[in-house]
Design a protein around this motif. Structure first.
Motif, PDB file in Angstrom:
ATOM      1  N   HIS A 146      -8.557   0.941   2.996  1.00  0.00           N
ATOM      2  CA  HIS A 146      -9.405   2.075   2.610  1.00  0.00           C
ATOM      3  C   HIS A 146      -8.620   3.228   1.979  1.00  0.00           C
ATOM      4  CE1 HIS A 146     -13.090   4.325   2.568  1.00  0.00           C
ATOM      5  NE2 HIS A 146     -12.531   5.334   3.206  1.00  0.00           N
ATOM      6  N   ILE A 147      -7.562   3.687   2.636  1.00  0.00           N
ATOM      7  CA  ILE A 147      -6.815   4.831   2.115  1.00  0.00           C
ATOM      8  C   ILE A 147      -6.159   4.491   0.776  1.00  0.00           C
ATOM      9  CG2 ILE A 147      -4.785   6.294   2.481  1.00  0.00           C
ATOM     10  CD1 ILE A 147      -5.477   6.480   5.367  1.00  0.00           C
ATOM     11  N   ALA A 148      -5.520   3.319   0.701  1.00  0.00           N
ATOM     12  CA  ALA A 148      -4.869   2.913  -0.548  1.00  0.00           C
ATOM     13  C   ALA A 148      -5.891   2.761  -1.662  1.00  0.00           C
ATOM     14  CB  ALA A 148      -4.101   1.615  -0.344  1.00  0.00           C
ATOM     15  N   THR A 149      -7.072   2.249  -1.329  1.00  0.00           N
ATOM     16  CA  THR A 149      -8.142   2.108  -2.324  1.00  0.00           C
ATOM     17  C   THR A 149      -8.530   3.465  -2.887  1.00  0.00           C
ATOM     18  OG1 THR A 149      -9.052   0.086  -1.370  1.00  0.00           O
ATOM     19  CG2 THR A 149     -10.565   1.446  -2.643  1.00  0.00           C
ATOM     20  N   GLU A 150      -8.657   4.453  -2.006  1.00  0.00           N
ATOM     21  CA  GLU A 150      -9.065   5.775  -2.478  1.00  0.00           C
ATOM     22  C   GLU A 150      -7.986   6.406  -3.363  1.00  0.00           C
ATOM     23  OE1 GLU A 150     -10.659   8.239   0.618  1.00  0.00           O
ATOM     24  OE2 GLU A 150     -12.374   6.905   0.910  1.00  0.00           O
ATOM     25  N   VAL A 151      -6.737   6.291  -2.959  1.00  0.00           N
ATOM     26  CA  VAL A 151      -5.650   6.857  -3.767  1.00  0.00           C
ATOM     27  C   VAL A 151      -5.573   6.159  -5.125  1.00  0.00           C
ATOM     28  CG1 VAL A 151      -3.146   7.157  -3.949  1.00  0.00           C
ATOM     29  CG2 VAL A 151      -4.301   7.569  -1.760  1.00  0.00           C
ATOM     30  N   LEU A 152      -5.550   4.843  -5.109  1.00  0.00           N
ATOM     31  CA  LEU A 152      -5.457   4.075  -6.351  1.00  0.00           C
ATOM     32  C   LEU A 152      -6.718   4.252  -7.190  1.00  0.00           C
ATOM     33  CD1 LEU A 152      -3.716   2.131  -7.965  1.00  0.00           C
ATOM     34  CD2 LEU A 152      -4.630   0.244  -6.605  1.00  0.00           C
ATOM     35  N   GLY A 153      -7.878   4.276  -6.523  1.00  0.00           N
ATOM     36  CA  GLY A 153      -9.148   4.395  -7.232  1.00  0.00           C
ATOM     37  C   GLY A 153      -9.322   5.740  -7.912  1.00  0.00           C
ATOM     38  N   ILE A 154      -8.934   6.816  -7.236  1.00  0.00           N
ATOM     39  CA  ILE A 154      -9.043   8.159  -7.823  1.00  0.00           C
ATOM     40  C   ILE A 154      -8.224   8.238  -9.108  1.00  0.00           C
ATOM     41  CG2 ILE A 154      -8.392  10.586  -7.506  1.00  0.00           C
ATOM     42  CD1 ILE A 154      -9.035  10.102  -4.449  1.00  0.00           C
ATOM     43  N   GLU A 187       0.824  -1.211   0.000  1.00  0.00           N
ATOM     44  CA  GLU A 187       0.000   0.000   0.000  1.00  0.00           C
ATOM     45  C   GLU A 187       0.858   1.261   0.000  1.00  0.00           C
ATOM     46  OE1 GLU A 187      -4.046  -0.948   2.399  1.00  0.00           O
ATOM     47  OE2 GLU A 187      -2.202  -1.312   3.517  1.00  0.00           O
ATOM     48  N   GLN A 188       2.013   1.191   0.640  1.00  0.00           N
ATOM     49  CA  GLN A 188       2.890   2.355   0.718  1.00  0.00           C
ATOM     50  C   GLN A 188       3.463   2.755  -0.647  1.00  0.00           C
ATOM     51  OE1 GLN A 188       5.851   1.657   3.774  1.00  0.00           O
ATOM     52  NE2 GLN A 188       4.288   1.182   5.299  1.00  0.00           N
ATOM     53  N   GLN A 189       3.375   1.848  -1.625  1.00  0.00           N
ATOM     54  CA  GLN A 189       3.802   2.204  -2.978  1.00  0.00           C
ATOM     55  C   GLN A 189       2.883   3.279  -3.561  1.00  0.00           C
ATOM     56  OE1 GLN A 189       4.375  -1.197  -5.604  1.00  0.00           O
ATOM     57  NE2 GLN A 189       4.729  -2.516  -3.836  1.00  0.00           N
ATOM     58  N   TYR A 190       1.619   3.283  -3.132  1.00  0.00           N
ATOM     59  CA  TYR A 190       0.628   4.243  -3.634  1.00  0.00           C
ATOM     60  C   TYR A 190       0.403   5.387  -2.649  1.00  0.00           C
ATOM     61  CZ  TYR A 190      -0.269   0.212  -6.608  1.00  0.00           C
ATOM     62  OH  TYR A 190      -0.116  -0.853  -7.475  1.00  0.00           O
ATOM     63  N   VAL A 191       0.386   5.056  -1.367  1.00  0.00           N
ATOM     64  CA  VAL A 191       0.150   6.077  -0.333  1.00  0.00           C
ATOM     65  C   VAL A 191       1.506   6.550   0.174  1.00  0.00           C
ATOM     66  CG1 VAL A 191      -1.138   6.641   1.751  1.00  0.00           C
ATOM     67  CG2 VAL A 191      -1.942   4.805   0.270  1.00  0.00           C
ATOM     68  N   THR A 192       2.142   7.393  -0.599  1.00  0.00           N
ATOM     69  CA  THR A 192       3.466   7.908  -0.278  1.00  0.00           C
ATOM     70  C   THR A 192       3.364   9.051   0.737  1.00  0.00           C
ATOM     71  OG1 THR A 192       3.375   9.538  -2.051  1.00  0.00           O
ATOM     72  CG2 THR A 192       4.229   7.349  -2.610  1.00  0.00           C
ATOM     73  N   PRO A 193       4.473   9.445   1.382  1.00  0.00           N
ATOM     74  CA  PRO A 193       4.435  10.611   2.281  1.00  0.00           C
ATOM     75  C   PRO A 193       3.905  11.864   1.588  1.00  0.00           C
ATOM     76  CG  PRO A 193       6.459   9.391   2.618  1.00  0.00           C
ATOM     77  CD  PRO A 193       5.783   8.763   1.432  1.00  0.00           C
ATOM     78  N   PHE A 194       4.199  12.027   0.316  1.00  0.00           N
ATOM     79  CA  PHE A 194       3.713  13.176  -0.456  1.00  0.00           C
ATOM     80  C   PHE A 194       2.189  13.153  -0.548  1.00  0.00           C
ATOM     81  CE2 PHE A 194       2.808  15.075  -4.741  1.00  0.00           C
ATOM     82  CZ  PHE A 194       3.116  16.382  -4.402  1.00  0.00           C
ATOM     83  N   ILE A 195       1.621  11.985  -0.807  1.00  0.00           N
ATOM     84  CA  ILE A 195       0.167  11.825  -0.884  1.00  0.00           C
ATOM     85  C   ILE A 195      -0.469  12.028   0.491  1.00  0.00           C
ATOM     86  CG2 ILE A 195      -1.683  10.141  -1.244  1.00  0.00           C
ATOM     87  CD1 ILE A 195      -0.590  11.235  -3.838  1.00  0.00           C
ATOM     88  N   LEU A 196       0.172  11.502   1.531  1.00  0.00           N
ATOM     89  CA  LEU A 196      -0.355  11.671   2.890  1.00  0.00           C
ATOM     90  C   LEU A 196      -0.418  13.139   3.281  1.00  0.00           C
ATOM     91  CD1 LEU A 196       1.379   8.731   4.806  1.00  0.00           C
ATOM     92  CD2 LEU A 196      -1.046   8.958   4.285  1.00  0.00           C
ATOM     93  N   ASP A 197       0.570  13.912   2.866  1.00  0.00           N
ATOM     94  CA  ASP A 197       0.555  15.347   3.153  1.00  0.00           C
ATOM     95  C   ASP A 197      -0.629  16.027   2.468  1.00  0.00           C
ATOM     96  OD1 ASP A 197       2.738  15.350   4.813  1.00  0.00           O
ATOM     97  OD2 ASP A 197       4.183  15.913   3.261  1.00  0.00           O
ATOM     98  N   LYS A 198      -0.907  15.631   1.232  1.00  0.00           N
ATOM     99  CA  LYS A 198      -2.061  16.197   0.526  1.00  0.00           C
ATOM    100  C   LYS A 198      -3.345  15.866   1.258  1.00  0.00           C
ATOM    101  CE  LYS A 198      -0.243  16.444  -4.193  1.00  0.00           C
ATOM    102  NZ  LYS A 198      -0.503  16.168  -5.622  1.00  0.00           N
ATOM    103  N   TRP A 199      -3.429  14.646   1.747  1.00  0.00           N
ATOM    104  CA  TRP A 199      -4.640  14.220   2.448  1.00  0.00           C
ATOM    105  C   TRP A 199      -4.807  14.989   3.763  1.00  0.00           C
ATOM    106  CZ3 TRP A 199      -6.322   9.111   0.409  1.00  0.00           C
ATOM    107  CH2 TRP A 199      -7.685   8.891   0.667  1.00  0.00           C
TER     108      TRP A 199
END
Length: 285
Positions: A263-271, A179-191
């Motif tokens: 859930h979080i990885a699904t939303e990032v990958l799904g978007i 999951e961390q391949q998609y939910v990177t620190p950069f993406i977490l900051d945006k969230w």
């Protein structure tokens, strides 16, 4: 990112942010519970590379949008209609994420002919279905139950700590290596920025909970536009059964699942996958 404050006919103000290609094909975006229009920044690069312009709206009470204490699914669809009219959009795609999914689905049903394709990412199913409600994670199910009995208790808890931020923090701490391949620190900051944008007020969150507990399953039978349902096989917040229910009740739907994704990885990958699908469909039309 470009921002706009849109004055609605009833005097309320709706806050809008745009991401991606400023001259691209418009895509409407409906954020999750406890978040804001800034959530759509997760798909900014995918939108830009696919010549798409995301138009993301703060629901009433979230971010900079005026609260609407009597807000309903019907009223939100009217807000979306006004947004489309403002941008002179006749038809476009619509993405709904998490608890924004019911708003996107009901708007598609109510705005006949205006939504060209619907994308539901990690979406909540109808809460009036007892089995779907039972399967929800306690972090979401508990506030949905409490809103009907003790709304002021939820307001007090919100003032002490942003409940969505707490859910987000717990989930992000449990991400697998995949999951961390998609939910990177950069993406977490945006969230985090998206969640913090709405942390100043509980109004949007409380109105969401009240609206989400009203019946809306009957709208699914009225959706006659192509629908894509993106779901994580390991989503414990909104389990896969919700996506299966939506797929079974929307006639022209396609269900795609992400193995190993919570859930979080699904939303990032799904978007991002939804944006790529919209671009692909546009090229084929």
């Amino acid at each position: 990112m470009k921002q706009l404050a849109l004055s609605l006919r009833d005097g309320r103000m709706l806050s809008i942010s745009m991401f991606g290609d400023p001259d691209g094909t418009p895509v409407l975006y409906v954020h999750g519970v406890g978040s804001s229009r800034l959530e759509a920044a997760i798909g900014e690069e995918a939108a830009a590379s696919n010549s798409l312009r995301i138009i993301s709206v703060d629901r009433p009470g979230y971010g900079l949008s005026t609260p609407d204490p009597h807000g309903t699914f019907l009223q939100f669809s009217k807000d979306i209609d006004e947004v489309m009219n403002h941008f002179e959009i006749q038809r476009c795609s619509l993405i709904g994420v998490g608890c924004g999914g019911p708003y996107a689905a009901t708007s598609t049903s109510l705005l006949k002919g205006r939504i060209s394709e619907l994308h539901l990412v990690g979406s909540l199913g109808p809460t009036e279905d007892p089995e779907l409600f039972r399967l929800l994670d306690t972090s979401l199910k508990a506030p949905l139950q409490t809103i009907q009995e003790a709304p002021e208790l939820l307001r007090s808890r919100w003032e002490q700590t942003n409940m969505e931020d707490k859910i987000f923090q717990t989930e992000s701490e449990q991400l697998s290596r995949e999951e961390q391949q998609y939910v990177t620190p950069f993406i977490l900051d945006k969230w985090r920025f998206a969640v913090q944008e709405s942390a100043h007020s509980a109004e949007g969150f409380l109105r969401d909970l009240q609206t989400l507990m009203t019946p809306w399953a009957y709208h699914l039978e009225n959706i006659d536009t192509p629908a894509y349902i993106w779901a994580g096989e390991e989503d414990e917040i909104i389990p896969l059964r919700h996506a299966v229910y939506l797929a079974n009740h929307i006639e022209r739907s396609t269900l795609e699942t992400f193995p190993g994704m919570g859930h979080i990885a699904t939303e990032v990958l799904g978007i991002n996958t939804a944006l790529q699908q919209i671009s692909k469909n546009r090229a084929l039309s």
